[in-house]
Design an enzyme around this catalytic site. Structure first.
Site, PDB file in Angstrom:
ATOM      1  N   SER A 104       0.841  -1.210   0.000  1.00  0.00           N
ATOM      2  CA  SER A 104       0.000   0.000   0.000  1.00  0.00           C
ATOM      3  C   SER A 104       0.874   1.257   0.000  1.00  0.00           C
ATOM      4  O   SER A 104       1.637   1.459  -0.934  1.00  0.00           O
ATOM      5  CB  SER A 104      -0.965  -0.086   1.186  1.00  0.00           C
ATOM      6  OG  SER A 104      -1.940   0.916   1.118  1.00  0.00           O
ATOM      7  N   ASP A 154     -10.634  -4.125  -4.889  1.00  0.00           N
ATOM      8  CA  ASP A 154      -9.878  -3.300  -3.933  1.00  0.00           C
ATOM      9  C   ASP A 154     -10.486  -1.893  -3.912  1.00  0.00           C
ATOM     10  O   ASP A 154     -10.466  -1.181  -4.924  1.00  0.00           O
ATOM     11  CB  ASP A 154      -8.399  -3.260  -4.394  1.00  0.00           C
ATOM     12  CG  ASP A 154      -7.484  -2.576  -3.379  1.00  0.00           C
ATOM     13  OD1 ASP A 154      -7.953  -1.663  -2.670  1.00  0.00           O
ATOM     14  OD2 ASP A 154      -6.312  -2.957  -3.321  1.00  0.00           O
ATOM     15  N   HIS A 185      -8.313  -4.700  -0.294  1.00  0.00           N
ATOM     16  CA  HIS A 185      -6.960  -4.112  -0.182  1.00  0.00           C
ATOM     17  C   HIS A 185      -6.051  -4.972   0.723  1.00  0.00           C
ATOM     18  O   HIS A 185      -4.918  -4.599   0.991  1.00  0.00           O
ATOM     19  CB  HIS A 185      -7.110  -2.698   0.386  1.00  0.00           C
ATOM     20  CG  HIS A 185      -5.914  -1.809   0.157  1.00  0.00           C
ATOM     21  ND1 HIS A 185      -5.441  -1.495  -1.094  1.00  0.00           N
ATOM     22  CD2 HIS A 185      -5.087  -1.171   1.044  1.00  0.00           C
ATOM     23  CE1 HIS A 185      -4.390  -0.690  -0.984  1.00  0.00           C
ATOM     24  NE2 HIS A 185      -4.156  -0.495   0.308  1.00  0.00           N
TER      25      HIS A 185
HETATM   26  C1  MLT Z   1      -1.492   6.019  -0.112  1.00  0.00           C
HETATM   27  O1  MLT Z   1      -1.831   7.060   0.406  1.00  0.00           O
HETATM   28  O2  MLT Z   1      -0.311   5.677  -0.264  1.00  0.00           O
HETATM   29  C2  MLT Z   1      -2.579   5.129  -0.595  1.00  0.00           C
HETATM   30  O3  MLT Z   1      -3.789   5.762  -0.542  1.00  0.00           O
HETATM   31  C3  MLT Z   1      -2.637   3.837   0.116  1.00  0.00           C
HETATM   32  C4  MLT Z   1      -2.830   4.016   1.593  1.00  0.00           C
HETATM   33  O4  MLT Z   1      -3.950   4.170   2.050  1.00  0.00           O
HETATM   34  O5  MLT Z   1      -1.848   3.986   2.277  1.00  0.00           O
END
Ligand code: MLT
Length: 203
Positions: A104, A154, A185
């Site tokens: 992520s 996701d 996710h």
């Molecule tokens: C981010 O901000 O990198 C993406 O939205 C994934 C997350 O939620 O960390």
């Protein structure tokens, strides 16, 4: 900027170093078991994101969910690169054998590195990443091997975005193994098994 990190050296010669970057709200301990599962013989280097948001560790700033602060992201790409190069000298691991694995937010910083330097890594594992920069691919990835785990449901990273990221990495010259799951996710054991099989086929 410095990072809080865990470094667990391998007792094997010529080991790869798995660079582990957690998701939003995680820390440097989150991905150690996954790293060990993927490569029991690797050095493990796991960082804690140094750009906190309301008490949650992150690797770069965002303007809103899914909307990255691209200037801040570029800053952290460079900062990570310098940090890793210095640490490699100190701990005596081979910078050419670093394979990053991120989830992520951590995967997004790795993806951003792929767009920012020519051939920064020979291989990388991105679990539920997004397209890092709106203006598309820039650098050359000379056959870098990239594993992407995506979810066809996701809610944070839509399937179209995983496909777009794959397309852009391929345009830069990377070779992508795009693996689909159905658990939103989340990291799944099936995607980790697929990642490990892919990793074991790397030369
Ligand atoms: C981010 O901000 O990198 C993406 O939205 C994934 C997350 O939620 O960390």
């Amino acid at each position: 900027m410095s990072y809080t990190y865990r470094y667990i050296p391998s007792d094997k010669e010529n080991a790869n170093t798995l660079l582990l970057l957690h998701g939003t709200g995680g820390n440097e301990n989150d991905l150690l078991d996954i790293g060990r599962f993927i490569d029991p013989n690797a050095n493990l280097l796991s960082l804690r994101g140094n750009e906190p948001e309301n008490g949650m560790n992150r690797f770069f700033k965002r303007l809103a969910p899914g909307q990255f602060d691209e200037e801040n992201l570029k800053y952290h790409v460079q900062d990570l690169y310098t940090f890793i190069a210095d640490l490699a000298q100190e701990k005596k691991f081979d910078v050419n054998r670093i394979i990053p694995l991120g989830y992520s937010n951590g995967a997004n910083l790795i993806a951003a590195s792929l767009y920012s330097y020519a051939n920064p890594y020979s291989a990388a594992l991105l679990l539920h990443p997004m397209v890092p920069f709106a203006d598309g691919p820039k650098e050359k990835l000379d056959k870098s091997q990239i594993f992407i785990a995506a979810g066809n449901n996701d809610p944070i990273c839509a399937p179209e975005e995983s496909q777009q990221l794959t397309k852009e990495i391929e345009e830069m010259g990377g070779e992508v193994n795009l693996h689909w799951e159905t658990a939103g996710h989340s990291i799944t054991s099936d995607e980790l098994r697929a990642a490990k099989e892919w990793y074991e086929r790397l030369k």
